[in-house]
Design a protein around this motif. Structure first.
Motif, PDB file in Angstrom:
ATOM      1  N   LEU A 161      98.850  76.498  55.639  1.00  0.00           N
ATOM      2  CA  LEU A 161      99.365  77.385  56.473  1.00  0.00           C
ATOM      3  C   LEU A 161      98.479  78.472  56.545  1.00  0.00           C
ATOM      4  O   LEU A 161      98.175  79.025  57.755  1.00  0.00           O
ATOM      5  CB  LEU A 161     100.571  77.746  55.677  1.00  0.00           C
ATOM      6  CG  LEU A 161     101.230  78.722  56.445  1.00  0.00           C
ATOM      7  CD1 LEU A 161     102.141  78.426  57.637  1.00  0.00           C
ATOM      8  CD2 LEU A 161     102.231  79.825  55.513  1.00  0.00           C
ATOM      9  N   THR A 162      97.823  78.950  55.510  1.00  0.00           N
ATOM     10  CA  THR A 162      96.789  79.979  55.424  1.00  0.00           C
ATOM     11  C   THR A 162      95.803  79.505  56.441  1.00  0.00           C
ATOM     12  O   THR A 162      95.239  80.624  57.125  1.00  0.00           O
ATOM     13  CB  THR A 162      96.275  80.286  53.992  1.00  0.00           C
ATOM     14  OG1 THR A 162      97.292  80.422  53.252  1.00  0.00           O
ATOM     15  CG2 THR A 162      95.555  81.549  53.968  1.00  0.00           C
ATOM     16  N   GLU A 163      95.111  78.594  56.171  1.00  0.00           N
ATOM     17  CA  GLU A 163      94.040  77.957  57.168  1.00  0.00           C
ATOM     18  C   GLU A 163      94.476  78.046  58.623  1.00  0.00           C
ATOM     19  O   GLU A 163      93.610  78.533  59.280  1.00  0.00           O
ATOM     20  CB  GLU A 163      93.658  76.312  56.821  1.00  0.00           C
ATOM     21  CG  GLU A 163      92.759  75.768  57.544  1.00  0.00           C
ATOM     22  CD  GLU A 163      91.434  75.743  56.887  1.00  0.00           C
ATOM     23  OE1 GLU A 163      90.561  74.972  57.027  1.00  0.00           O
ATOM     24  OE2 GLU A 163      90.982  76.659  56.036  1.00  0.00           O
ATOM     25  N   ARG A 164      95.472  77.654  58.807  1.00  0.00           N
ATOM     26  CA  ARG A 164      96.011  77.701  60.254  1.00  0.00           C
ATOM     27  C   ARG A 164      96.138  79.217  60.932  1.00  0.00           C
ATOM     28  O   ARG A 164      95.839  79.194  61.862  1.00  0.00           O
ATOM     29  CB  ARG A 164      97.348  76.763  60.270  1.00  0.00           C
ATOM     30  CG  ARG A 164      97.410  76.463  61.772  1.00  0.00           C
ATOM     31  CD  ARG A 164      98.675  75.213  61.604  1.00  0.00           C
ATOM     32  NE  ARG A 164      99.867  75.760  61.143  1.00  0.00           N
ATOM     33  CZ  ARG A 164     100.627  75.089  60.202  1.00  0.00           C
ATOM     34  NH1 ARG A 164      99.898  74.043  59.717  1.00  0.00           N
ATOM     35  NH2 ARG A 164     101.543  75.701  59.481  1.00  0.00           N
ATOM     36  N   GLU A 165      97.000  79.925  59.798  1.00  0.00           N
ATOM     37  CA  GLU A 165      97.097  81.238  60.572  1.00  0.00           C
ATOM     38  C   GLU A 165      96.365  82.506  60.163  1.00  0.00           C
ATOM     39  O   GLU A 165      96.026  83.102  61.272  1.00  0.00           O
ATOM     40  CB  GLU A 165      98.612  81.733  59.774  1.00  0.00           C
ATOM     41  CG  GLU A 165      99.667  80.777  60.507  1.00  0.00           C
ATOM     42  CD  GLU A 165     100.813  81.298  60.155  1.00  0.00           C
ATOM     43  OE1 GLU A 165     101.194  81.901  58.996  1.00  0.00           O
ATOM     44  OE2 GLU A 165     102.035  80.712  60.704  1.00  0.00           O
ATOM     45  N   VAL A 166      95.177  82.221  59.246  1.00  0.00           N
ATOM     46  CA  VAL A 166      94.465  83.507  58.665  1.00  0.00           C
ATOM     47  C   VAL A 166      93.187  83.231  58.968  1.00  0.00           C
ATOM     48  O   VAL A 166      92.450  84.178  59.310  1.00  0.00           O
ATOM     49  CB  VAL A 166      95.033  83.764  57.203  1.00  0.00           C
ATOM     50  CG1 VAL A 166      94.257  85.235  57.057  1.00  0.00           C
ATOM     51  CG2 VAL A 166      96.400  83.871  56.913  1.00  0.00           C
ATOM     52  N   LYS A 167      92.752  81.756  58.896  1.00  0.00           N
ATOM     53  CA  LYS A 167      91.184  81.738  58.583  1.00  0.00           C
ATOM     54  C   LYS A 167      90.394  82.334  59.857  1.00  0.00           C
ATOM     55  O   LYS A 167      89.261  82.699  59.501  1.00  0.00           O
ATOM     56  CB  LYS A 167      90.807  80.322  58.316  1.00  0.00           C
ATOM     57  CG  LYS A 167      89.328  79.755  58.295  1.00  0.00           C
ATOM     58  CD  LYS A 167      89.034  79.718  56.860  1.00  0.00           C
ATOM     59  CE  LYS A 167      87.499  79.438  56.870  1.00  0.00           C
ATOM     60  NZ  LYS A 167      86.417  80.563  56.920  1.00  0.00           N
ATOM     61  N   GLY A 168      91.041  82.063  60.870  1.00  0.00           N
ATOM     62  CA  GLY A 168      90.304  82.654  62.293  1.00  0.00           C
ATOM     63  C   GLY A 168      90.162  84.065  62.157  1.00  0.00           C
ATOM     64  O   GLY A 168      88.976  84.352  62.675  1.00  0.00           O
ATOM     65  N   TYR A 169      91.049  84.924  61.655  1.00  0.00           N
ATOM     66  CA  TYR A 169      90.913  86.225  61.700  1.00  0.00           C
ATOM     67  C   TYR A 169      89.834  86.683  60.329  1.00  0.00           C
ATOM     68  O   TYR A 169      89.333  87.629  60.350  1.00  0.00           O
ATOM     69  CB  TYR A 169      92.145  87.005  61.693  1.00  0.00           C
ATOM     70  CG  TYR A 169      92.970  86.671  62.750  1.00  0.00           C
ATOM     71  CD1 TYR A 169      92.723  87.101  64.090  1.00  0.00           C
ATOM     72  CD2 TYR A 169      93.745  85.594  62.846  1.00  0.00           C
ATOM     73  CE1 TYR A 169      93.372  86.976  65.038  1.00  0.00           C
ATOM     74  CE2 TYR A 169      94.480  85.146  64.086  1.00  0.00           C
ATOM     75  CZ  TYR A 169      94.322  85.915  65.159  1.00  0.00           C
ATOM     76  OH  TYR A 169      94.963  85.976  66.419  1.00  0.00           O
ATOM     77  N   LYS A 170      90.296  86.068  59.267  1.00  0.00           N
ATOM     78  CA  LYS A 170      89.359  86.216  58.075  1.00  0.00           C
ATOM     79  C   LYS A 170      87.928  86.376  58.547  1.00  0.00           C
ATOM     80  O   LYS A 170      87.021  87.159  57.834  1.00  0.00           O
ATOM     81  CB  LYS A 170      89.564  84.996  57.045  1.00  0.00           C
ATOM     82  CG  LYS A 170      89.200  85.228  55.620  1.00  0.00           C
ATOM     83  CD  LYS A 170      89.420  84.077  54.998  1.00  0.00           C
ATOM     84  CE  LYS A 170      89.125  84.713  53.503  1.00  0.00           C
ATOM     85  NZ  LYS A 170      90.035  83.775  52.468  1.00  0.00           N
ATOM     86  N   ASP A 171      87.319  85.592  59.314  1.00  0.00           N
ATOM     87  CA  ASP A 171      85.905  85.257  59.724  1.00  0.00           C
ATOM     88  C   ASP A 171      85.592  86.509  60.499  1.00  0.00           C
ATOM     89  O   ASP A 171      84.406  86.297  61.074  1.00  0.00           O
ATOM     90  CB  ASP A 171      85.532  83.993  59.930  1.00  0.00           C
ATOM     91  CG  ASP A 171      85.547  83.081  59.132  1.00  0.00           C
ATOM     92  OD1 ASP A 171      85.527  83.413  57.931  1.00  0.00           O
ATOM     93  OD2 ASP A 171      85.860  81.599  59.375  1.00  0.00           O
ATOM     94  N   SER A 172      86.367  87.667  60.752  1.00  0.00           N
ATOM     95  CA  SER A 172      85.985  88.639  61.619  1.00  0.00           C
ATOM     96  C   SER A 172      86.070  89.912  60.847  1.00  0.00           C
ATOM     97  O   SER A 172      86.032  91.039  61.653  1.00  0.00           O
ATOM     98  CB  SER A 172      86.792  88.420  62.890  1.00  0.00           C
ATOM     99  OG  SER A 172      88.053  88.973  62.800  1.00  0.00           O
TER     100      SER A 172
END
Lengths: 516, 314
Positions: free
Chosen positions: A405-416
């Motif tokens: 879930l975290t990978e799907r919802e957060v990871k994209g934003y985490k890298d910014s």
């Protein structure tokens, strides 16, 4: 012409797009784009507007997951920052091509993330040409952006001017990850010198540390990477300068220093004796990691100690009794500790002039990034929503069990997320694995002994033109030396070749830039 | 595009070709999508080649970039590694032609001799399946088999009392590895066209030959091979046209520091020197040069085949 390679296809696509759309690159601001982003922050909210209407911002960034993240985080983010955001995610693997295409067609969005430090080197020329906003003068107006570390900002300056905001990374994360259970069994203490590191690899190979009575273990598992594999980390422990070093007041590349030769000899004798994987020059990262997590190798020097968490997870599946630990305090032959230090960032965000029309718009966008550096927003983007994606334990963030879930919802934003925990106030991560806790301590410790790359903020036209190609010559020669295909005289010959092909100019250019 | 036909009936109102054209208008309509495809995807991008004579900067576009004449070509020809890279490319291509090209033909002839339909189908499917695997997978499988760190082949060599061989990291093993992988992946796929050509041979010819007392091999030699001769020639010319299309991905995956002296080909060079450093103009110049070499070779091969009394491709 039957089969077309994807590469030439991409190139011809770029060419044809350029041809068709070169009219758009004149900065006519209509933002006719090839990637379907219609909105490039229209001029409607001009400088006369009050700040209470949501700022419209388009962001382009690389995606390290298989799917584009859901809008969960974005919706929260828009509420917190009073913005209307359009995120354009593109797969990290092909991000550079995407960047070039968007650049060529003048359709870069207002906030353009790069891919890594190397991409930044390639962009320097365009930055010098005045394609991006200089943001240095505005930083003082933003309380949170002002907190960004000056030493890291300096590394990202082009000709002394600041154009970008950085995504922080600890300065010195490298070290070894080793099998503590093997070391304990054989009574080996963590290596304090390079000789002891060699002895450890030897013992792990010869003394049957897994106790199965077979000669089936190796010391070090390495891969086909000089920089992010074992070589550069060990070279810093030998006292080799970081990429470039000073000798008699002149900057010279690392491979002209005797310590570099020492490092090569160290690996040569490791390989000759079978204390590391024989085929490391052709081994991918996955295969090197597998060698370690299958319980066949005892030491992994892959650049970054926090990897211990994932390595541990995979290793105990195969060897339930395994215990891992991190280690990085290895003295050089001169008795001091030197640690290779990166520039302190792993990605940057730039603001193209084609998309950001005027100062007022730039300030709006910087305002958004300023808010991103408040604990509330940084936590949201880095960790997700409290209670859903993470919980707070002892003032630190503990990711939820539902990793997918975290990978799907957060990871994209985490890298910014701009800055680092120290500057944007987000939670540090809660670590429970003893080895990982130790690794994090070592990372802080490493910084005290860090050796900087003196050329990080220097310019060399030859380097921009042929740097990668020239480095390839030296990389090849280094492997050939380790594999015994050439001797020291042969290595010197390759250095001469490097000099002739443009290395000489590079030395001069860097030194000229250094003296300024 | 249109075929001009020498008209036997001289009409004053309209030339014969126009009449024929009008009569077959639906057939001509069918080639329109093809023409449009070639225009958009093959001809328009060719204008992009102008960037090889410029110092192309993406943000300035083709119209705004500075013209520099043959600068990039000069850089290519004066590059110390250039001749090495060109000879690697040609050598690899030569080996491709010599070792790979005949295999599908031989395989097709062999498959053709299998009389039991079930087996024929089965083997055919078996040999062309690898074509659907990506190079990444094939190279990874090879790595696992050939590595000195516990690869099956080397373990076997040790069992048999030989010493280990460094397949992955020695210049001398790169070409054999490359060719074997190409054969393994493509040989079966290559048989399809030949089998189709063989299927078109008139069975009466075989009957006549049998009456004259020709055995199996005789029939292959005197009937099957001559029948597919022109197909072989056409495919050979097309193959030569792809002289420098050795498969970037495949070579790039096999490439490492130890075998670069023999394994660096034009495609991989374009990638490392050009695209990774955003030197579009230089990459375009190298690609342009490559296409020219291919064009010259095709024309040469076509000319030769015409000399031999064969059709050729144009």
């Amino acid at each position: 012409m039957k089969k077309k390679k994807p590469l030439s296809l991409a190139l011809s696509a770029v060419m044809s797009l350029t041809l068709l759309l070169s009219a758009c690159s004149g900065g006519n601001g209509t933002g006719t784009t090839s990637n379907g982003s219609g909105d490039t922050g229209s001029n409607a909210n001009g400088s006369t507007q009050k700040d209470d209407s949501p700022a419209q911002i388009t962001v382009m960034l690389p995606l390290n997951t298989a799917e584009t993240p859901t809008d969960t985080i974005k919706n929260e983010l828009e509420k917190l920052t009073n913005t209307k955001l359009t995120y354009q995610f593109f797969p990290a693997d092909t991000y550079e091509e995407k960047l070039n295409t968007a650049f060529a067609t003048g359709s870069l969005p207002q906030a353009t993330y790069l891919k890594n430090a190397t991409t930044f080197l390639l962009m320097r020329e365009a930055i010098k040409e005045g394609q991006f906003w200089e943001i240095g003068p505005y930083l003082s107006e933003f309380p949170n952006l002002s907190k960004l570390k000056p030493e890291v900002l300096d590394n990202t300056k082009v000709e002394g001017k600041l154009y970008s905001l950085y995504l922080g990374r600890p300065l010195a994360r490298q070290g070894i990850i080793y099998r503590k259970d093997w070391a304990d069994k054989l009574n080996i203490a963590p290596p304090e010198t390079t000789e002891e590191l060699f002895a450890m690899a030897k013992a792990f190979t010869e003394q049957d540390p897994d106790g199965n009575g077979q000669n089936d273990t190796t010391g070090i598992a390495d891969r086909n990477e000089l920089v992010f594999g074992a070589f550069k980390t060990v070279s810093s422990w030998f006292g080799t300068p970081n990429n470039w070093g000073e000798k008699d007041g002149k900057l010279l590349p690392e491979f002209m220093f005797p310590e570099y030769i020492d490092t090569m000899n160290f690996f040569k004798s490791l390989r000759d004796n079978g204390y590391m994987n024989q085929d490391f020059a052709a081994t991918s990262k996955t295969d090197a990691v597998n060698l370690f997590t299958s319980g066949k190798a005892g030491i992994y020097i892959g650049g970054s100690m926090p990897d211990i968490t994932t390595l541990d997870k995979d290793l105990i599946k195969n060897v339930p009794t395994a215990v891992l630990d991190a280690h990085s305090m290895v003295k050089s032959p001169d008795g001091n500790i030197h640690q290779w230090m990166i520039a302190g960032y792993n990605n940057l965000v730039l603001f193209p002039k084609t998309a950001v029309k005027d100062e007022a718009e730039l300030k709006k966008i910087l305002g958004f990034f300023d808010k991103m550096m408040t604990p509330e927003v940084a936590n949201l983007m880095f960790w997700g929503i409290e209670g859903t994606h993470y919980t707070v334990v002892d003032g630190k963030a503990k990711p939820s069990e539902d990793k997918e879930l975290t990978e799907r919802e957060v990871k994209g934003y985490k890298d910014s997320v701009i800055g680092e925990a120290e500057t944007n106030g987000m939670y540090e991560s809660l670590n429970e694995l003893p080895g990982r806790i130790h690794a994090e301590e070592l990372i802080k410790e490493n910084e005290k002994y860090g050796v900087k790359d003196p050329t990080a903020a220097l310019d060399s036209a030859t380097y921009a033109l042929k740097g990668v190609e020239l480095q390839q010559t030296i990389t090849d020669a280094t492997y050939k030396f380790i594999y015994g295909q050439i001797d020291q005289a042969g290595f010197e010959k390759e250095i001469e070749k490097w000099k002739k092909q443009g290395g000489e100019q590079m030395i001069e250019e860097f030194n000229a830039s250094y003296k300024k | 595009m249109e075929e001009t036909v020498i008209s036997r009936q001289v009409t004053k109102t309209q030339p014969a070709w126009r009449k024929r054209f009008w009569r077959n208008k639906l057939l001509y309509l069918m080639i329109v999508p093809g023409i449009i495809y070639f225009l958009i995807f093959k001809y328009i991008p060719m204008f992009g080649l102008v960037i090889s004579f410029q110092d192309y900067k993406p943000f300035k576009g083709i119209l705004g970039s500075e013209w520099v004449g043959f600068k990039h070509f000069e850089r290519l020809f004066t590059e110390p590694d250039f001749w090495n890279i060109l000879s690697n490319t040609l050598l690899l291509f030569g080996m491709n032609l010599l070792f790979y090209f005949p295999i599908p033909i031989i395989l097709a002839l062999m498959l053709n001799e299998v009389r039991i339909t079930f087996f024929k189908r089965f083997f055919q499917t078996l040999v062309y399946l690898p074509h659907f695997m990506s190079w990444v997978i094939i190279v990874s499988i090879s790595y696992v088999m050939l590595t000195m760190d516990g690869g099956i082949v080397n373990e076997l060599l040790v069992q048999l009392g030989f010493s280990k061989i460094n397949f992955l990291l020695s210049p001398e093993w790169f070409r054999p590895t490359y060719i074997i992988q190409v054969i393994w992946r493509e040989a079966g796929w290559g048989t399809i066209i030949y089998l189709a050509a063989i299927a078109a041979v008139d069975p009466q010819l075989y009957e006549a030959a049998r009456m004259d007392g020709a055995g199996r091999l005789r029939q292959v030699w005197h009937i099957t091979l001559p029948a597919i001769r022109s197909v072989i020639i056409v495919l050979l010319i097309l193959k030569i046209g792809d002289v420098l299309e050795l498969g970037f991905e495949h070579v790039y995956l096999l490439l490492n520091s130890m075998n670069r002296d023999v394994a660096e080909i034009i495609d991989t060079y374009v990638y490392t020197a050009g695209l990774r450093q955003m030197q579009f103009s230089y990459s375009a110049a190298v690609g342009f040069f490559k296409s020219l070499v291919g064009l010259v070779l095709v024309m040469l091969a076509n000319h030769l085949s015409k000399k031999m009394g064969e059709e050729g491709i144009y």
